[in-house]
Design a protein around this motif. Sequence first.
Motif, PDB file in Angstrom:
ATOM      1  N   ILE A 137      -4.039   1.363   3.091  1.00  0.00           N
ATOM      2  CA  ILE A 137      -4.698   0.395   3.818  1.00  0.00           C
ATOM      3  C   ILE A 137      -3.361  -0.067   4.678  1.00  0.00           C
ATOM      4  O   ILE A 137      -2.513  -0.554   3.967  1.00  0.00           O
ATOM      5  CB  ILE A 137      -5.343  -0.688   3.256  1.00  0.00           C
ATOM      6  N   HIS A 138      -3.013  -0.236   5.949  1.00  0.00           N
ATOM      7  CA  HIS A 138      -2.065  -0.875   6.703  1.00  0.00           C
ATOM      8  C   HIS A 138      -2.471  -2.159   6.951  1.00  0.00           C
ATOM      9  O   HIS A 138      -3.478  -2.458   7.797  1.00  0.00           O
ATOM     10  CB  HIS A 138      -1.723   0.250   7.833  1.00  0.00           C
ATOM     11  N   LEU A 139      -1.948  -3.063   6.384  1.00  0.00           N
ATOM     12  CA  LEU A 139      -1.824  -4.588   6.551  1.00  0.00           C
ATOM     13  C   LEU A 139      -0.779  -4.853   7.484  1.00  0.00           C
ATOM     14  O   LEU A 139       0.438  -4.593   7.366  1.00  0.00           O
ATOM     15  CB  LEU A 139      -1.865  -5.500   5.451  1.00  0.00           C
ATOM     16  N   LYS A 140      -1.062  -5.568   8.670  1.00  0.00           N
ATOM     17  CA  LYS A 140      -0.164  -5.836   9.583  1.00  0.00           C
ATOM     18  C   LYS A 140       0.110  -7.398   9.516  1.00  0.00           C
ATOM     19  O   LYS A 140      -0.741  -8.116   9.630  1.00  0.00           O
ATOM     20  CB  LYS A 140      -0.361  -5.764  11.115  1.00  0.00           C
ATOM     21  N   ASP A 141       1.343  -7.880   9.567  1.00  0.00           N
ATOM     22  CA  ASP A 141       1.904  -9.456   9.381  1.00  0.00           C
ATOM     23  C   ASP A 141       1.644  -9.528  10.906  1.00  0.00           C
ATOM     24  O   ASP A 141       2.420  -9.026  11.779  1.00  0.00           O
ATOM     25  CB  ASP A 141       3.150  -9.408   8.963  1.00  0.00           C
ATOM     26  N   ASN A 165      -0.160 -14.278   9.405  1.00  0.00           N
ATOM     27  CA  ASN A 165      -0.964 -13.907   8.192  1.00  0.00           C
ATOM     28  C   ASN A 165      -1.164 -12.360   8.300  1.00  0.00           C
ATOM     29  O   ASN A 165      -0.497 -11.751   9.363  1.00  0.00           O
ATOM     30  CB  ASN A 165      -2.582 -14.657   8.468  1.00  0.00           C
ATOM     31  N   ARG A 166      -1.768 -12.094   7.232  1.00  0.00           N
ATOM     32  CA  ARG A 166      -1.872 -10.136   7.254  1.00  0.00           C
ATOM     33  C   ARG A 166      -3.317 -10.016   7.576  1.00  0.00           C
ATOM     34  O   ARG A 166      -4.154 -10.543   6.984  1.00  0.00           O
ATOM     35  CB  ARG A 166      -1.555  -9.712   5.923  1.00  0.00           C
ATOM     36  N   GLN A 167      -3.640  -9.094   8.289  1.00  0.00           N
ATOM     37  CA  GLN A 167      -4.912  -8.381   8.474  1.00  0.00           C
ATOM     38  C   GLN A 167      -4.859  -7.012   8.483  1.00  0.00           C
ATOM     39  O   GLN A 167      -3.994  -6.376   8.861  1.00  0.00           O
ATOM     40  CB  GLN A 167      -5.721  -8.989   9.620  1.00  0.00           C
ATOM     41  N   ALA A 168      -6.103  -6.440   8.108  1.00  0.00           N
ATOM     42  CA  ALA A 168      -6.138  -4.897   7.939  1.00  0.00           C
ATOM     43  C   ALA A 168      -5.997  -4.405   9.334  1.00  0.00           C
ATOM     44  O   ALA A 168      -6.947  -4.819   9.992  1.00  0.00           O
ATOM     45  CB  ALA A 168      -7.091  -4.401   7.092  1.00  0.00           C
ATOM     46  N   VAL A 169      -5.513  -3.246   9.688  1.00  0.00           N
ATOM     47  CA  VAL A 169      -5.521  -2.606  10.850  1.00  0.00           C
ATOM     48  C   VAL A 169      -5.897  -1.070  11.002  1.00  0.00           C
ATOM     49  O   VAL A 169      -6.106  -0.541  11.912  1.00  0.00           O
ATOM     50  CB  VAL A 169      -4.110  -3.009  11.885  1.00  0.00           C
ATOM     51  N   ALA A 170      -5.528  -0.616   9.756  1.00  0.00           N
ATOM     52  CA  ALA A 170      -5.862   0.846   9.691  1.00  0.00           C
ATOM     53  C   ALA A 170      -6.076   1.401   8.234  1.00  0.00           C
ATOM     54  O   ALA A 170      -5.710   0.846   7.337  1.00  0.00           O
ATOM     55  CB  ALA A 170      -4.725   1.704  10.434  1.00  0.00           C
ATOM     56  N   PHE A 171      -6.723   2.636   8.212  1.00  0.00           N
ATOM     57  CA  PHE A 171      -6.893   3.440   6.823  1.00  0.00           C
ATOM     58  C   PHE A 171      -6.257   4.548   7.304  1.00  0.00           C
ATOM     59  O   PHE A 171      -6.556   5.076   8.200  1.00  0.00           O
ATOM     60  CB  PHE A 171      -8.448   3.309   6.594  1.00  0.00           C
ATOM     61  N   GLY A 175      -4.174  -2.300  -3.848  1.00  0.00           N
ATOM     62  CA  GLY A 175      -2.966  -3.173  -3.967  1.00  0.00           C
ATOM     63  C   GLY A 175      -1.715  -2.706  -3.848  1.00  0.00           C
ATOM     64  O   GLY A 175      -1.525  -1.600  -3.023  1.00  0.00           O
ATOM     65  N   ALA A 176      -0.793  -3.166  -4.360  1.00  0.00           N
ATOM     66  CA  ALA A 176       0.712  -2.791  -4.072  1.00  0.00           C
ATOM     67  C   ALA A 176       0.724  -1.539  -4.494  1.00  0.00           C
ATOM     68  O   ALA A 176       0.180  -1.251  -5.787  1.00  0.00           O
ATOM     69  CB  ALA A 176       1.668  -3.673  -4.879  1.00  0.00           C
ATOM     70  N   VAL A 177       1.512  -0.429  -3.764  1.00  0.00           N
ATOM     71  CA  VAL A 177       1.694   0.837  -4.293  1.00  0.00           C
ATOM     72  C   VAL A 177       2.112   1.170  -5.796  1.00  0.00           C
ATOM     73  O   VAL A 177       1.108   1.878  -6.567  1.00  0.00           O
ATOM     74  CB  VAL A 177       2.501   1.644  -3.204  1.00  0.00           C
ATOM     75  N   ASP A 178       3.017   0.518  -6.099  1.00  0.00           N
ATOM     76  CA  ASP A 178       3.519   0.609  -7.626  1.00  0.00           C
ATOM     77  C   ASP A 178       2.489   0.073  -8.744  1.00  0.00           C
ATOM     78  O   ASP A 178       2.485   0.736  -9.631  1.00  0.00           O
ATOM     79  CB  ASP A 178       4.919  -0.053  -7.494  1.00  0.00           C
ATOM     80  N   ALA A 179       1.816  -1.024  -8.204  1.00  0.00           N
ATOM     81  CA  ALA A 179       0.851  -1.385  -9.206  1.00  0.00           C
ATOM     82  C   ALA A 179      -0.376  -0.738  -9.193  1.00  0.00           C
ATOM     83  O   ALA A 179      -0.806  -0.379 -10.376  1.00  0.00           O
ATOM     84  CB  ALA A 179       0.593  -3.020  -8.892  1.00  0.00           C
ATOM     85  N   ASP A 204       6.228   3.563   3.273  1.00  0.00           N
ATOM     86  CA  ASP A 204       7.713   3.147   3.733  1.00  0.00           C
ATOM     87  C   ASP A 204       7.542   3.058   5.451  1.00  0.00           C
ATOM     88  O   ASP A 204       8.123   2.156   5.899  1.00  0.00           O
ATOM     89  CB  ASP A 204       8.807   4.319   3.652  1.00  0.00           C
ATOM     90  N   ARG A 205       6.950   4.009   6.209  1.00  0.00           N
ATOM     91  CA  ARG A 205       6.697   3.836   7.488  1.00  0.00           C
ATOM     92  C   ARG A 205       6.008   2.446   7.918  1.00  0.00           C
ATOM     93  O   ARG A 205       6.476   1.727   8.885  1.00  0.00           O
ATOM     94  CB  ARG A 205       5.700   4.938   7.940  1.00  0.00           C
ATOM     95  N   ILE A 206       5.038   2.184   7.329  1.00  0.00           N
ATOM     96  CA  ILE A 206       4.441   0.831   7.364  1.00  0.00           C
ATOM     97  C   ILE A 206       5.125  -0.313   7.169  1.00  0.00           C
ATOM     98  O   ILE A 206       5.367  -1.278   7.862  1.00  0.00           O
ATOM     99  CB  ILE A 206       2.924   0.875   6.619  1.00  0.00           C
ATOM    100  N   ALA A 207       6.002  -0.282   5.966  1.00  0.00           N
ATOM    101  CA  ALA A 207       6.852  -1.259   5.661  1.00  0.00           C
ATOM    102  C   ALA A 207       8.237  -1.619   6.511  1.00  0.00           C
ATOM    103  O   ALA A 207       8.335  -2.664   6.873  1.00  0.00           O
ATOM    104  CB  ALA A 207       7.515  -1.164   4.270  1.00  0.00           C
ATOM    105  N   LYS A 208       8.640  -0.469   6.939  1.00  0.00           N
ATOM    106  CA  LYS A 208       9.661  -0.570   7.910  1.00  0.00           C
ATOM    107  C   LYS A 208       9.253  -1.277   9.379  1.00  0.00           C
ATOM    108  O   LYS A 208      10.076  -1.774  10.119  1.00  0.00           O
ATOM    109  CB  LYS A 208      10.233   0.769   8.423  1.00  0.00           C
ATOM    110  N   THR A 209       7.935  -1.178   9.640  1.00  0.00           N
ATOM    111  CA  THR A 209       7.524  -1.700  10.858  1.00  0.00           C
ATOM    112  C   THR A 209       6.928  -3.230  10.744  1.00  0.00           C
ATOM    113  O   THR A 209       6.529  -3.754  11.707  1.00  0.00           O
ATOM    114  CB  THR A 209       6.361  -0.975  11.739  1.00  0.00           C
ATOM    115  N   GLY A 210       7.317  -3.696   9.505  1.00  0.00           N
ATOM    116  CA  GLY A 210       6.812  -5.126   9.129  1.00  0.00           C
ATOM    117  C   GLY A 210       5.548  -5.197   8.704  1.00  0.00           C
ATOM    118  O   GLY A 210       4.945  -6.146   8.443  1.00  0.00           O
ATOM    119  N   GLY A 211       4.706  -3.938   8.127  1.00  0.00           N
ATOM    120  CA  GLY A 211       3.452  -4.255   7.489  1.00  0.00           C
ATOM    121  C   GLY A 211       3.426  -4.037   6.235  1.00  0.00           C
ATOM    122  O   GLY A 211       4.776  -3.868   5.399  1.00  0.00           O
ATOM    123  N   THR A 212       2.396  -4.359   5.636  1.00  0.00           N
ATOM    124  CA  THR A 212       2.286  -4.126   4.288  1.00  0.00           C
ATOM    125  C   THR A 212       1.471  -2.906   3.781  1.00  0.00           C
ATOM    126  O   THR A 212       0.143  -3.071   4.323  1.00  0.00           O
ATOM    127  CB  THR A 212       1.725  -5.157   3.370  1.00  0.00           C
TER     128      THR A 212
END
Length: 174
Positions: free
Chosen positions: A129-133, A7-13, A84-88, A107-115
């Motif tokens: 908002i960094h959501l960590k999977d 699941n995903r949860q917020a870990v950082a602003f 929401g999603a960056v592009d949206a 991109d830094r967040i996405a490359k580490t598996g985050g959203t």
Amino acid sequence: GTITLGNRQAVAFLPLEGVSEQELAEAAMASSLADETPEGRSIVALAREKYRLAERVAHGSFVPFTAQTRLSGIDSVNGSIRKGAVDAVLAWSGLSLSGAALTVIADRIAKTGGTPLAVVKARRLLGIIHLKDIVKGGIHERLAALRQMGIRTVMITGDNPLTAAAIAAEAGVD
């Protein structure tokens, strides 16, 4: 069959230059108060825990998250907020990526598996908002056991390709 990897949860602003973490957290919380998704609830929880923000009754109309819009938020007298999603979020706000700072963080967040979720208030980009999977414990072993039985695993997701690749690697998806 289907196996949920985690699941995903917020870990950082992560605010953009000129924005305080507190301001970003307040906007993220306001946009999430009526968001009943696990992600939305985790954003409220992080803002409450890390910044001691109270869940104030927000006056305005809530905009629920949908798979079509890929964003949620609130419209109020203090200005509309969307996350929401960056592009949206960029498309909704009519803003373009004038600076690369938002893309670099996302991109830094996405490359580490985050959203990464972008936050905009009154047509001003505040940050991410960094959501960590969080991959479920034992999932790697479960997928390995399926592989031993001759079952090949695949991951189906609507997520960003960088995030999907990192999660698939961590979980051990074929």
